[in-house]
Motif scaffolding. Sequence first.
Motif, PDB file in Angstrom:
ATOM      1  N   GLY B 166      67.469  14.411  93.787  1.00  0.00           N
ATOM      2  CA  GLY B 166      68.851  14.071  94.213  1.00  0.00           C
ATOM      3  C   GLY B 166      69.557  15.532  93.900  1.00  0.00           C
ATOM      4  N   PHE B 167      69.201  16.118  92.954  1.00  0.00           N
ATOM      5  CA  PHE B 167      70.167  17.324  92.792  1.00  0.00           C
ATOM      6  C   PHE B 167      69.796  18.348  93.924  1.00  0.00           C
ATOM      7  CE2 PHE B 167      71.553  21.370  90.801  1.00  0.00           C
ATOM      8  CZ  PHE B 167      72.908  21.039  90.754  1.00  0.00           C
ATOM      9  N   PHE B 168      68.759  18.538  94.178  1.00  0.00           N
ATOM     10  CA  PHE B 168      68.006  19.272  95.341  1.00  0.00           C
ATOM     11  C   PHE B 168      68.801  18.970  96.799  1.00  0.00           C
ATOM     12  CE2 PHE B 168      65.368  20.147  99.221  1.00  0.00           C
ATOM     13  CZ  PHE B 168      65.262  21.468  98.695  1.00  0.00           C
ATOM     14  N   ILE B 173      74.470  20.645 100.045  1.00  0.00           N
ATOM     15  CA  ILE B 173      75.802  20.726 100.478  1.00  0.00           C
ATOM     16  C   ILE B 173      76.820  21.608  99.617  1.00  0.00           C
ATOM     17  CG2 ILE B 173      77.759  19.135 100.199  1.00  0.00           C
ATOM     18  CD1 ILE B 173      76.140  16.660  99.770  1.00  0.00           C
ATOM     19  N   LYS B 174      76.349  22.022  98.630  1.00  0.00           N
ATOM     20  CA  LYS B 174      77.219  22.993  97.887  1.00  0.00           C
ATOM     21  C   LYS B 174      77.164  24.309  98.499  1.00  0.00           C
ATOM     22  CE  LYS B 174      79.979  21.623  95.116  1.00  0.00           C
ATOM     23  NZ  LYS B 174      81.413  22.056  95.196  1.00  0.00           N
ATOM     24  N   LEU B 175      75.935  24.668  98.653  1.00  0.00           N
ATOM     25  CA  LEU B 175      75.267  25.907  99.383  1.00  0.00           C
ATOM     26  C   LEU B 175      75.819  26.015 100.623  1.00  0.00           C
ATOM     27  CD1 LEU B 175      71.939  26.786  97.537  1.00  0.00           C
ATOM     28  CD2 LEU B 175      74.379  27.475  96.718  1.00  0.00           C
ATOM     29  N   ARG B 176      76.395  25.060 101.465  1.00  0.00           N
ATOM     30  CA  ARG B 176      76.573  24.832 102.642  1.00  0.00           C
ATOM     31  C   ARG B 176      75.438  25.391 103.665  1.00  0.00           C
ATOM     32  NH1 ARG B 176      81.723  24.370 102.371  1.00  0.00           N
ATOM     33  NH2 ARG B 176      82.545  25.199 100.269  1.00  0.00           N
ATOM     34  N   LYS B 177      74.298  24.767 103.295  1.00  0.00           N
ATOM     35  CA  LYS B 177      73.127  24.558 104.198  1.00  0.00           C
ATOM     36  C   LYS B 177      72.893  23.807 105.084  1.00  0.00           C
ATOM     37  CE  LYS B 177      71.308  28.435 101.927  1.00  0.00           C
ATOM     38  NZ  LYS B 177      71.655  29.834 102.626  1.00  0.00           N
ATOM     39  N   SER B 178      72.356  23.869 106.248  1.00  0.00           N
ATOM     40  CA  SER B 178      71.987  22.903 107.002  1.00  0.00           C
ATOM     41  C   SER B 178      70.855  21.923 106.547  1.00  0.00           C
ATOM     42  CB  SER B 178      71.426  23.472 108.480  1.00  0.00           C
ATOM     43  OG  SER B 178      71.584  22.777 109.647  1.00  0.00           O
ATOM     44  N   PRO B 179      71.106  20.691 106.461  1.00  0.00           N
ATOM     45  CA  PRO B 179      71.870  19.888 107.377  1.00  0.00           C
ATOM     46  C   PRO B 179      73.354  19.366 107.188  1.00  0.00           C
ATOM     47  CG  PRO B 179      70.139  18.478 106.398  1.00  0.00           C
ATOM     48  CD  PRO B 179      69.899  19.824 106.031  1.00  0.00           C
ATOM     49  N   PHE B 247      64.708  28.901  98.036  1.00  0.00           N
ATOM     50  CA  PHE B 247      63.593  29.174  98.815  1.00  0.00           C
ATOM     51  C   PHE B 247      63.392  27.623  99.770  1.00  0.00           C
ATOM     52  CE2 PHE B 247      59.470  29.038 100.805  1.00  0.00           C
ATOM     53  CZ  PHE B 247      59.441  29.937 101.637  1.00  0.00           C
ATOM     54  N   LEU B 248      63.393  26.755  99.203  1.00  0.00           N
ATOM     55  CA  LEU B 248      63.243  25.467  99.820  1.00  0.00           C
ATOM     56  C   LEU B 248      64.540  25.281 100.513  1.00  0.00           C
ATOM     57  CD1 LEU B 248      61.580  22.961  97.387  1.00  0.00           C
ATOM     58  CD2 LEU B 248      60.449  24.359  99.218  1.00  0.00           C
ATOM     59  N   TRP B 252      64.801  24.514 104.457  1.00  0.00           N
ATOM     60  CA  TRP B 252      65.395  23.239 104.959  1.00  0.00           C
ATOM     61  C   TRP B 252      66.359  23.638 105.897  1.00  0.00           C
ATOM     62  CZ3 TRP B 252      68.550  19.180 101.905  1.00  0.00           C
ATOM     63  CH2 TRP B 252      68.462  17.955 102.382  1.00  0.00           C
ATOM     64  N   ASP B 253      67.050  24.590 105.615  1.00  0.00           N
ATOM     65  CA  ASP B 253      68.176  25.065 106.374  1.00  0.00           C
ATOM     66  C   ASP B 253      67.822  25.412 107.957  1.00  0.00           C
ATOM     67  OD1 ASP B 253      70.994  26.059 107.087  1.00  0.00           O
ATOM     68  OD2 ASP B 253      70.110  28.170 106.533  1.00  0.00           O
ATOM     69  N   ASN B 254      66.543  26.051 107.774  1.00  0.00           N
ATOM     70  CA  ASN B 254      66.004  26.546 109.297  1.00  0.00           C
ATOM     71  C   ASN B 254      65.408  25.420 110.112  1.00  0.00           C
ATOM     72  OD1 ASN B 254      66.412  29.375 109.567  1.00  0.00           O
ATOM     73  ND2 ASN B 254      65.893  29.534 107.790  1.00  0.00           N
TER      74      ASN B 254
END
Lengths: 159, 287
Positions: B166-168, B173-179, B247-248, B252-254
């Motif tokens: 869940g924290f992943f 969200i917190k790192l402002r990564k996609s999605p 890294f994950l 995920w962002d990409n």
Amino acid sequence: MGKLAKSPWLLHYDGSSCNGCDIEVLACTTPVYDIERFGIINTGDPFQADILLITGGINSQSESVVKQIYSQMPNPKVVVAVGICACTGGIFKTCYNIKGGVDTVIPVDVYVPGCAARPQAIIDGVVQALALLEQKRADYAAQRRGVMQEGGIASGADQ
Amino acid sequence: MTEVISVVAYLILAPFAGGLIDGVGRIVSARMQGRKGPPLLQPFYDIIKLFTKQMFAVNSVQLLLNLSYLIFLAVAGCMLFAGADILMCLFVLTTADMFLIMAASSDSSPFSTLGAGREMIQMMAYEPLTLLMSVGFYLATGSFHVGTIISGEYSAVLFLPGMLVGFFFITAIKLRKSPFDLSTSHHAHQEMVKGITTEMAGPTFAIMNVAEYYEMVLMLGLVAIFFLNKNWWSWPLAIAVCLFVYFLEILWDNVCGRVKWKTLLEGCWIVTLLCGGLNLLILMLIR
Ligand code: SF4
């Protein structure tokens, strides 16, 4: 290279281009040309941009937009006109609605000719703009110091 | 004494560590897209440049609110690194976010107002899990105190694997990564210019970026306390896991496109309920 030249952020605006030059600008961000290796980011926000890339000539409707975007960019900033349309009005120059090149409304620092301008030429233009940007930064810093000194003298005179 | 050292080290080193991690992240991200990517120190060049730009203030409070965002994030991080109460640390983290929302709503740009609204939705999405997580830590180790949590016999993750999953999610969200980069994105084009940061220019934006680095180190620190126990080898393990998690997140962002706010809320709450809730339930039963 100086502080600004290592991290120039671009803002791309389409004045009234045929989209040929726009596609070439976008091509610069693809893996083949990869402008991010110079630290260049294609941002969409005038508040955070250092270089304004304009494609296409200026028409009566885009004039106010271009002026506004230019005024929203913080100093120091440079303008690069991409494509012959942005330089002079190009093939559309004699159209009833076209005012001409970008320099009819805002000062332009670098002209990149070509129809459409090739990605190599665009990157080359941006790199030339970097040198100008660095110079402007130095001027801007000197000017700011000058203002501060003047302010100091003025406040001294008040007393 | 160690607490003082780790707090001072956090305050001084976090922006540098955050910048370095971000630099590595940008290169890794570029390689995933078949590009060369920027130099390693690019985030530092960016921040130095932003500080030399003209101070373009849309109003007089935005800079102050951004500074508060930075200070509260640093305080939250200090609490974690001092080994203080994890619940308190998470509350301060939320308070910090409120300042960013206020900073974005203080200007008149419709884009940043929209971004502020989305940031609030993001808060609603990640908040339940952070609370469940601290309760989980309490049940697993008998304390809310970070100092106690990390000196247990076993790593907390043995009791809280669901929480980690869940924290992943909420780290994205917190790192402002996609999605989940709804309110503002590190990528060039977003449907609403730059969202929450649209009217932040020069030094104001630089402060916001430094704050993000504090936040990044804080989030990775929270990942680390899942793994730390009283044995020395848990420290290198925790650091390795933190880097792997980062890294994950990049991967995920990409591979993922930005989702709509409804999907964000539903997705996060379902994950919170399934991973966090179930984990907590089982923990309550076996304890
Ligand atoms: S220079 Fe050529 S390609 Fe570029 S906008 Fe003008 S007509 Fe189109």
